[in-house]
Design a protein around this motif. Sequence first.
Motif, PDB file in Angstrom:
ATOM      1  N   CYS A   1      20.372  52.386  83.687  1.00  0.00           N
ATOM      2  CA  CYS A   1      22.061  52.556  82.762  1.00  0.00           C
ATOM      3  C   CYS A   1      22.925  53.261  83.836  1.00  0.00           C
ATOM      4  O   CYS A   1      24.357  52.445  84.712  1.00  0.00           O
TER       5      CYS A   1
ATOM      6  N   LEU B   1      20.487  46.424  76.109  1.00  0.00           N
ATOM      7  CA  LEU B   1      18.541  46.412  76.207  1.00  0.00           C
ATOM      8  C   LEU B   1      18.245  47.441  74.881  1.00  0.00           C
ATOM      9  O   LEU B   1      18.496  48.275  74.660  1.00  0.00           O
TER      10      LEU B   1
ATOM     11  N   PRO C   1      25.903  47.918  83.943  1.00  0.00           N
ATOM     12  CA  PRO C   1      24.557  48.862  82.802  1.00  0.00           C
ATOM     13  C   PRO C   1      25.349  48.286  80.955  1.00  0.00           C
ATOM     14  O   PRO C   1      26.382  47.222  81.288  1.00  0.00           O
TER      15      PRO C   1
ATOM     16  N   ILE D   1      18.702  45.361  85.451  1.00  0.00           N
ATOM     17  CA  ILE D   1      20.108  45.100  84.965  1.00  0.00           C
ATOM     18  C   ILE D   1      21.178  43.869  85.353  1.00  0.00           C
ATOM     19  O   ILE D   1      22.292  43.536  85.048  1.00  0.00           O
TER      20      ILE D   1
ATOM     21  N   VAL E   1      17.623  42.770  77.731  1.00  0.00           N
ATOM     22  CA  VAL E   1      16.501  43.820  78.480  1.00  0.00           C
ATOM     23  C   VAL E   1      15.465  43.954  77.461  1.00  0.00           C
ATOM     24  O   VAL E   1      16.232  44.686  76.620  1.00  0.00           O
TER      25      VAL E   1
END
Length: 633
Positions: free
Chosen positions: A182, A159, A188, A151, A112
Amino acid sequence: MAYEDVYRRSIEQPEAFWGEEAKAIHWHVPPQQVLDYSNPPFRRWFVGGQTNLCYNAVDRHLAERGDQLALVAVSTETDVTRELTYRDLYREVNAFAAVLKKLDVGRGDRVVIYMPNMAEAVFAMLACARIGAVHSVVFGGFAAHNLALRIDDAQPKLLIAADAGSRGGKVIPYKPLVDEACAKAATPPARVLIVSRGLDAAEPKVAGRDEDYATLRAAVGDAEVPVEWLESNEPSYLLYTSGTTGKPKGVQRDVGGYAVAMALSMRTVFDVGPGQVMFSTSDVGWAVGHSYNVYGPLIVGATSVLYEGLPTHPDAGIWWALCEQYGVRTMFSSPTAVRVLKKHDIDFIKRHDLSELKYLFLAGEPLDEPTAHWITDALGKPVIDNYWQTETGWPALTLLPGLDMKPVRFGSPGFPNLGYRMKVIDESTGEDVGPGQKGVLVMQPPLPPGCMTTIWNDDARFLSSYFSHFKELLYSSLDWAIRDEDGYTFILGRTDDVINVAGHRLGTREIEESVSGFPAVAEAAVIGVADELKGQVPVVFATLRQATDEPHERVQAADGMRRTVEQSLGAVARPARVYIVNALPKTRSGKLLRRSLQALAQGADPGDLSTLDDPNALEEVKRALQRGPEVGS
Ligand code: AMP
């Protein structure tokens, strides 16, 4: 070449047509089959072919145009301009890819990217493409809740975030949003890579999770990372978009089909070739940013101008100054941006030498005629309205000046693009409607290369969202349209509960869910109401758990709703007006009559009310509209 001839060939002989177009990109292994349509509506383009988006966008140009500008990233927020040649881009993308490898990211892993329009966002995307990782760029303006949803759906290994974005000089730290996302996410990412521009000095690190890009970049030096050759139909990236439920849809794109569609559209639609310059004002987090800030221009060896900042800073001429400075040939922007510029003196445009500029393309929302006329007169160049969706990845309706320039018809994005079989059909019978008749805009599968292949991890939702609306297997655009006698198509708005705020697609239900999250609210209905600047704005009608006539309590509740939406969905979704009512108009089966609410809010006839459960509710709404919204902060 006449558009009609090329279009006909693309429809009647798709395999011959696309087989020919596929030669425009580099294949490590050429495709064995142009189209596999054995499992409709799923289709696979260029089966067995092996290629790589990063190789096509960067490596391939080194020999001939290593010293030519590939990317110009201008920020009027940080006052930094970065000019990168293809050789520079190659170096930076390889370094970024080496860092990704160090963080154990590999083929098929999701990454991401949560960054504004800065050069590193482009490096990160291309680096993912290079090593076969699947990037998912999340628009920097999205709040933590949105980021967390994405996510959890994409389940990224990594990320990548900027330390902060900046808007009109106001720094927006991203790191706290990342930490919050997160914390909210069920899955996460194990690692977070922060690309810091020194905007947020306070940015704290989470030990064992957070890495600093500059440190890792220094350690890899000028490392080179081999290209991972991917089968044409492997996923290249995901791009989330709003639907009618709160859960965003991960639009999935392939590799080979997308590269071919980019090469074709750069030539036939945007008329930009090697060594020429394209400037798209989009954010990299949108479909336009992916296709025409990054992949399209680079795949054809052009120069891409990327811009971070307001269109009015340092003054309303900044975009035209950049066009002049870099000799931009094709510019791409949005109707909302032009409406912003329209508030300023036309001289901000006229004073610049725009002799190199050939076209302005506008997309993302309906282009109203006054805006189209104003900008056409100001520029003295064709202004080309083009219609597409995150799902299509490239224009579905447009004029194709790279083939032949048809006359612009104000209010219409033109004709079906190459490979798009489009019809306007009756919502209930599924029959074609005649010229001048309103119907639903649909596409006959197989969708052309470049369009989405599915919804990430959810083929069933892909089918139910797009292909289940009619007896015949058809892709529904979920937009109303009319086609005139000459074949120009006009878009009339969405058939579903999605609204378009300044070109940003928002589901009214996701805003309703958010409003209802404010404790004082019993129930909420959200509609999109026409707005002169933004096209549409969200407007809330809400009932309270404890009805009150106390003005300050009502204002407090309205403020709470606005704040809640802003925190969970971002500033773009913030309701423009909140009306507090004692009842909401519903059908007897309990469905909110959003269309009637919208009509009333826009001073129109509320339409068919035969299914209305409680007539008082409608009177309530009328009274609230007369009284005016709750005015707060
Ligand atoms: P998005 O996927 O966020 O780009 O939103 C796609 C939607 O924006 C389409 O389904 C249309 O409702 C609207 N849209 C995009 N381009 C145009 C256009 N040129 N004219 C009218 N509506 C447009």
